[in-house]
Design a protein around this motif. Sequence first.
Motif, PDB file in Angstrom:
ATOM      1  N   SER A   1      13.656   2.870  52.940  1.00 50.87           N
ATOM      2  CA  SER A   1      13.348   1.534  52.332  1.00 50.87           C
ATOM      3  C   SER A   1      14.433   1.077  51.273  1.00 50.87           C
ATOM      4  O   SER A   1      14.688  -0.027  51.097  1.00 50.87           O
ATOM      5  CB  SER A   1      12.138   1.558  51.623  1.00 50.87           C
TER       6      SER A   1
ATOM      7  N   GLU B   1      13.137  -4.131  55.828  1.00 48.01           N
ATOM      8  CA  GLU B   1      12.473  -3.929  56.896  1.00 48.01           C
ATOM      9  C   GLU B   1      12.868  -4.803  58.181  1.00 48.01           C
ATOM     10  O   GLU B   1      12.783  -4.190  59.384  1.00 48.01           O
ATOM     11  CB  GLU B   1      10.898  -4.180  56.920  1.00 48.01           C
TER      12      GLU B   1
ATOM     13  N   LYS C   1       8.593   4.984  58.574  1.00 47.37           N
ATOM     14  CA  LYS C   1       9.170   3.881  58.210  1.00 47.37           C
ATOM     15  C   LYS C   1       9.520   4.007  56.540  1.00 47.37           C
ATOM     16  O   LYS C   1      10.953   3.549  56.453  1.00 47.37           O
ATOM     17  CB  LYS C   1       8.584   2.458  58.457  1.00 47.37           C
ATOM     18  N   SER C   2       8.998   4.626  55.941  1.00 48.81           N
ATOM     19  CA  SER C   2       9.451   4.798  54.586  1.00 48.81           C
ATOM     20  C   SER C   2       9.841   6.245  54.193  1.00 48.81           C
ATOM     21  O   SER C   2      10.105   6.404  53.068  1.00 48.81           O
ATOM     22  CB  SER C   2       7.900   4.548  53.645  1.00 48.81           C
TER      23      SER C   2
END
Length: 70
Positions: free
Chosen positions: A7, A12, A48-49
């Motif tokens: 992040s 994103e 994703k993080s």
Amino acid sequence: MTHRIASGIAPEGAWFKSSYSEANGTACVEIAHLPHTAQVGIRDSKDKSGPALVVPAGAWAEFVAAVRRG
């Protein structure tokens, strides 16, 4: 190569799934081009993080070319 949290590397919307990722979604790699730094971010799409790698764009291009050659 550096290791950072995804992040903090790119927003994103900058990430996209690699065409070499599996269709069933179990082994997916996402890439973000970082033109302002001439680097590429690489992350696991299932986290994703989580962590991501940052490599020079030239090194990424060489890697992709080698994969395409088999």
